[in-house]
Structure formats: structure tokens, C-alpha cells
Design a protein around this motif. Structure first.
Motif, PDB file in Angstrom:
ATOM      1  N   GLU A 121      -0.052  13.927  -0.166  1.00 23.27           N
ATOM      2  CA  GLU A 121      -0.870  15.121  -0.397  1.00 23.27           C
ATOM      3  C   GLU A 121      -2.337  14.845  -0.127  1.00 23.27           C
ATOM      4  O   GLU A 121      -3.015  15.630   0.542  1.00 23.27           O
ATOM      5  CB  GLU A 121      -0.679  15.607  -1.832  1.00 23.27           C
ATOM      6  CG  GLU A 121       0.739  16.104  -2.121  1.00 23.27           C
ATOM      7  CD  GLU A 121       0.869  16.625  -3.539  1.00 23.27           C
ATOM      8  OE1 GLU A 121      -0.140  16.568  -4.280  1.00 23.27           O
ATOM      9  OE2 GLU A 121       1.963  17.085  -3.902  1.00 23.27           O
ATOM     10  N   SER A 122      -2.824  13.699  -0.642  1.00 17.79           N
ATOM     11  CA  SER A 122      -4.253  13.411  -0.466  1.00 17.79           C
ATOM     12  C   SER A 122      -4.531  12.606   0.790  1.00 17.79           C
ATOM     13  O   SER A 122      -5.668  12.567   1.268  1.00 17.79           O
ATOM     14  CB  SER A 122      -4.780  12.643  -1.679  1.00 17.79           C
ATOM     15  OG  SER A 122      -4.151  11.364  -1.766  1.00 17.79           O
ATOM     16  N   GLY A 123      -3.493  11.960   1.320  1.00 16.68           N
ATOM     17  CA  GLY A 123      -3.693  11.126   2.496  1.00 16.68           C
ATOM     18  C   GLY A 123      -4.372   9.805   2.183  1.00 16.68           C
ATOM     19  O   GLY A 123      -4.786   9.105   3.105  1.00 16.68           O
ATOM     20  N   GLU A 124      -4.450   9.452   0.900  1.00 16.85           N
ATOM     21  CA  GLU A 124      -5.111   8.210   0.515  1.00 16.85           C
ATOM     22  C   GLU A 124      -4.074   7.137   0.154  1.00 16.85           C
ATOM     23  O   GLU A 124      -2.981   7.446  -0.319  1.00 16.85           O
ATOM     24  CB  GLU A 124      -6.040   8.455  -0.678  1.00 16.85           C
ATOM     25  CG  GLU A 124      -7.189   9.404  -0.360  1.00 16.85           C
ATOM     26  CD  GLU A 124      -8.098   9.594  -1.564  1.00 16.85           C
ATOM     27  OE1 GLU A 124      -7.735   9.084  -2.654  1.00 16.85           O
ATOM     28  OE2 GLU A 124      -9.152  10.240  -1.415  1.00 16.85           O
TER      29      GLU A 124
ATOM     30  N   SER B 220       0.858  -1.188   0.000  1.00 13.66           N
ATOM     31  CA  SER B 220       0.000   0.000   0.000  1.00 13.66           C
ATOM     32  C   SER B 220       0.892   1.234   0.000  1.00 13.66           C
ATOM     33  O   SER B 220       1.777   1.372   0.854  1.00 13.66           O
ATOM     34  CB  SER B 220      -0.915   0.012   1.229  1.00 13.66           C
ATOM     35  OG  SER B 220      -1.853  -1.044   1.156  1.00 13.66           O
ATOM     36  N   LEU B 221       0.667   2.138  -0.983  1.00 15.59           N
ATOM     37  CA  LEU B 221       1.433   3.372  -1.102  1.00 15.59           C
ATOM     38  C   LEU B 221       0.580   4.537  -0.619  1.00 15.59           C
ATOM     39  O   LEU B 221      -0.573   4.709  -1.053  1.00 15.59           O
ATOM     40  CB  LEU B 221       1.853   3.602  -2.556  1.00 15.59           C
ATOM     41  CG  LEU B 221       2.753   2.534  -3.191  1.00 15.59           C
ATOM     42  CD1 LEU B 221       3.048   2.897  -4.644  1.00 15.59           C
ATOM     43  CD2 LEU B 221       4.042   2.391  -2.410  1.00 15.59           C
ATOM     44  N   LEU B 222       1.136   5.362   0.260  1.00 12.30           N
ATOM     45  CA  LEU B 222       0.411   6.509   0.805  1.00 12.30           C
ATOM     46  C   LEU B 222       0.727   7.755  -0.007  1.00 12.30           C
ATOM     47  O   LEU B 222       1.893   8.116  -0.176  1.00 12.30           O
ATOM     48  CB  LEU B 222       0.796   6.734   2.272  1.00 12.30           C
ATOM     49  CG  LEU B 222       0.219   7.993   2.930  1.00 12.30           C
ATOM     50  CD1 LEU B 222      -1.307   7.917   3.004  1.00 12.30           C
ATOM     51  CD2 LEU B 222       0.816   8.186   4.322  1.00 12.30           C
TER      52      LEU B 222
END
Length: 439
Positions: free
Chosen positions: A14-17, A9-11
Motif C-alpha cells: 500500500e505504501s510502497g515502503e 526486507s518486507l514491502l
């Protein structure tokens, strides 16, 4: 973030997603497995991803795609095991991988592409193939944790020093990817707590335990064994004799050792486990340099001095005997050749003799036929009857003439043919074919 069953999973900061990236059987550019064990950044655009059972991946982060590096234990330039427990970037930029098949260094081309791996295993002196974590010391050496102790490896020289309970190591069963460092210590996590190793300690070398051949017994096939000595490391062995060789690793430890042997320096070692004797038989005639090596309790391999075995061939395997056999075969071939030549010559002479006889018979027949040409039909008839054995009276009765007429014809026959008696007339009739020889 690497997860045990959900890939990577890559965070997006900027978007926090999170962006979830997983294995796909239909996509060869996806992760090789969702069971991720370790991550290591490789520049701003790439990420190394180790898995539990599907090898290693080098993935492009932006447009996500992965190049897979599968395990192949038979290829020395490939990963030796699919389980990647730890990844480490050394101070010189080299990337190291701890796997279930030993230590691997990633090798790159001049353009940065990964071309393969260089591998070190137990056969090279590591304590165990199942490596769990890597940390670098100040001198560039690497500390490697396992479930049976620690190995310290110097990439520059290839030296290895192993640490086990007998070395004074307080804990030996370490955990996967459980290591760290600070300004003073290297840390390794174990099932019995945390082990701290002071940084900058000297790489203390240790000679491997010596291995010695202790006894040799010899016996002919099925015979009684007899102990022998081998002065100056050489032993003459008759062909098909059985040797029982015993050996030992001299580290005075009660722990089981591992042994391997070879009969020539250029051959690979053959592992024989913990057994301390070997039965050698069936060696072809020639000279051999037998060696045995043993792995001591510290994980280091020591080897014996070569024992030269001179396997003596029996008389029927010697070069002189083989030369005699070749000579005998050549002489036999020559004898057969000359014998066949003699047979052919005899046959040729026999054929020539028969041909000459046939020609002579033909000439005699032609000559006889020419002689008969001067006779009248009545004279030929009388000649045939004479040759067939009829008497003068019988011929007269058969032809219906008088005896005197028959006698006159016979006299004329002898006169014309220049034959003086009846046997001569018979032979002429036979030669000319007027009558058969067996009539």
C-alpha cells in the motif's frame, strides 16, 4: 526479499515502503543471521527464512518475531547443518529443506507447531550431503541437486536413485537454489548450463553394486600370514589371531569407492574410506557376524553377506577352566578356614593348660603358705637359710646359737611339716615363695 548480508526486507504494497528486519545479538526473537539464502511462505502470517551459516527461522510477519532452529549434527531430530540452501513445499503440504547436512522434512504436531526434523544423508543413500535445490516430480518423488550429480528420492518408500556422469548425466555440478518447473519439465541450473528433466518419468530402480569378501589371510600374533577359505560363510578363529580381510565393490568402475564395516548386526557402521582391506585383531571370544558395505559410483550402498567369525577362547578362558578356578578358590578358602580353626583350637588348649598350671601353682603356693603358718618366726628363718644352702654351722654362726639348737629347730621343722629330708624343705620354701627357684 532475502539478502546476503542485510537480512529480510518486507514491502508494504500500500505504501510502497520497505521494512528492514535484521539480526540483533540482544534480541533472541530476531533473525539468527543477516546472511539469508532462501524464503518460503508458511500461511498468511509466517515466513520460513533460511540462512547461510545460522540455520533456519520461522518468523511471524505482522509483529515480527522469529523462532530459530539451530544445527546439531548429533541430534537426528535437529538440522544437520547450519547452511540452508533451498526450501520447498511439496504437493502434500510437507516442507522440505536442502542443507549442507542432507535432506530434512519438517515435522509438525497436531496443532501445527514444528516439533523437529526427519533427516536423510549419504548414509541413507543420497549422492551427497551438500544439497542445493529441490523439485517435485508428478509421482511425489523429489529431485535433489548437488555438486556431484542428482538424487531422486521417493518419500513414500524411501527409495533413492542417483545420477552421475557414469549414468549419462550431461552436467553434474549444480548451483544453489537454482531450480524451477513448468508443465513439461523440471529445471536445474548448473555451472555448465540448464538441465531439463521431463516430468513424469518412471522411477527406475537400480540394485546397488554387490560387495564381496575376496580373500582372508590369518596369522598368529607376529607370525606369517596364511590364506584361508571360509565354507558356508563361517570361520573358526583362535584367540588373538590376526585376520586380514580384503573386499571389493563389483561395479567395474575405476572410481574410488567408500567402505564401512561392522562386526555385529546391531552395531553402527565404521567408515574406513577407500581402503579395500581391514585388519581384525583383539576380538574377545565369541561369535561375530562381520559385514562390509561399499558405496558405488552411483552413490548406492551395497553390503556383503555376513561372515560368521567364531573366536575360540584359549584353555584359560574357557568356562570349564573358570569353574575349576572358582572351585580351587573355594577349596583354598575352606583350607584357610580350617587351618585357622586348628590354630585357634591349639591356642585355646595352650591357654587352658597355662591357666590350669597357674591355678595349680597358686594352689600349691596357698598350700605352702598354710603349711608355713604352723612355724615360728625362728623356724621360718632357719628354713629360709637351709633353702638358701647354708650349712648347720653357718646357720648357727649367723644366728648366734649353737649347732645343737639349729639341729633341734630343723628336726622340729621336719616333724611339723612332715618332711623327711632337706630337699623336701627346699621345695617347700620355693613353693611358698620364701626363696626364689634361682637363688
Amino acid at each position: 526479499i532475502g539478502m546476503a548480508g542485510s537480512g529480510v526486507s518486507l514491502l508494504d504494497r500500500e505504501s510502497g515502503e520497505f521494512r528492514h528486519l535484521r539480526h540483533s545479538a540482544e534480541d533472541p526473537d530476531s533473525l539468527s543471521s543477516d546472511s539469508v539464502t532462501v524464503l518460503l511462505e508458511d500461511g498468511p502470517d509466517h515466513l520460513w527464512v533460511g540462512t547461510r551459516s545460522a540455520g533456519l527461522n520461522r518468523c511471524r510477519v505482522g509483529e515480527w518475531s522469529c523462532r530459530r532452529f539451530s544445527a546439531d549434527g548429533d541430534d537426528p531430530e535437529a538440522l544437520g547443518h547450519p547452511n540452508v540452501a533451498s526450501l520447498y513445499r511439496a504437493a502434500d503440504g510437507a516442507v522440505w529443506a536442502a542443507t549442507g547436512g542432507g535432506l530434512h522434512r519438517l515435522e509438525r504436531e497436531t496443532d501445527g507447531r514444528v516439533s523437529g526434523f526427519t533427516r536423510w544423508t549419504r548414509d541413507d543413500g543420497l549422492l551427497d550431503d551438500g544439497l542445493l535445490a529441490i523439485e517435485e516430480d508428478d509421482d511425489g518423488s523429489l529431485w535433489l541437486s548437488t555438486r556431484v550429480g542428482l538424487s531422486r528420492f521417493d518419500p513414500a518408500s524411501g527409495r533413492i536413485r542417483n545420477y552421475v556422469a557414469e549414468s549419462g548425466l550431461p552436467v553434474t555440478h549444480f548451483n544453489a537454489n537454482a531450480s524451477a518447473r513448468d508443465d513439461r519439465y523440471l529445471y536445474f541450473g548448473s555451472i555448465d548450463g540448464l538441465l531439463a528433466i521431463p516430468r513424469g518419468s518412471a522411477f527406475a530402480g537400480r540394485e546397488p553394486s554387490k560387495v564381496r569378501i575376496t580373500t582372508i589371510q590369518r596369522a598368529a600374533a607376529g607370525g606369517r600370514q596364511q590364506r584361508v577359505f571360509w565354507p558356508e560363510g563361517e570361520l573358526s578363529v583362535p584367540y588373538r589371531e590376526v585376520l586380514t580381510i580384503r573386499f571389493a565393490s563389483l561395479d567395474l568402475s575405476e572410481s574410488a569407492h567408500e567402505y564401512a564395516y561392522r562386526v555385529q548386526p546391531d552395531e553402527p557402521w565404521t567408515a574406513i574410506g577407500s581402503q579395500r582391506q581391514l585388519i581384525l585383531h583383539g576380538l574377545s571370544p565369541g561369535r561375530y557376524a562381520f559385514q562390509v558395505r561399499g558405496r558405488d559410483v552411483f552413490g548406492q550402498w551395497g553390503q556383503s553377506e555376513p561372515l560368521v567369525l567364531d573366536v575360540v577362547p584359549p584353555w584359560w578362558m574357557t568356562e570349564s577352566f573358570r569353574a575349576l578356578v572358582v572351585l580351587a578358590l573355594i577349596l583354598l578358602a575352606l583350607a584357610i578356614h580350617f587351618s585357622r580353626q586348628a590354630v585357634l583350637k591349639r591356642r585355646s588348649r595352650e591357654i587352658q593348660r597355662l591357666s590350669e598350671k597357674r591355678e595349680q601353682a597358686l594352689e600349691e603356693k596357698l598350700g605352702s603358705e598354710a603349711e608355713l603358718a604352723v612355724l615360728t618366726p625362728r623356724q621360718k628363718e632357719i628354713l629360709q637359710l637351709i633353702a638358701e644352702g647354708y650349712s648347720t654351722r653357718e646357720i648357727a654362726d649367723l644366728l648366734g646359737v649353737s649347732i645343737k639348737t639349729v639341729e633341734a629347730h630343723r628336726a622340729n621343722l621336719m616333724d611339723r611339716l612332715d618332711i623327711r629330708d632337706v630337699p623336701g624343705l627346699v621345695r617347700l620354701a620355693i613353693r611358698s615363695g620364701l626363696v626364689s627357684e634361682y637363688d
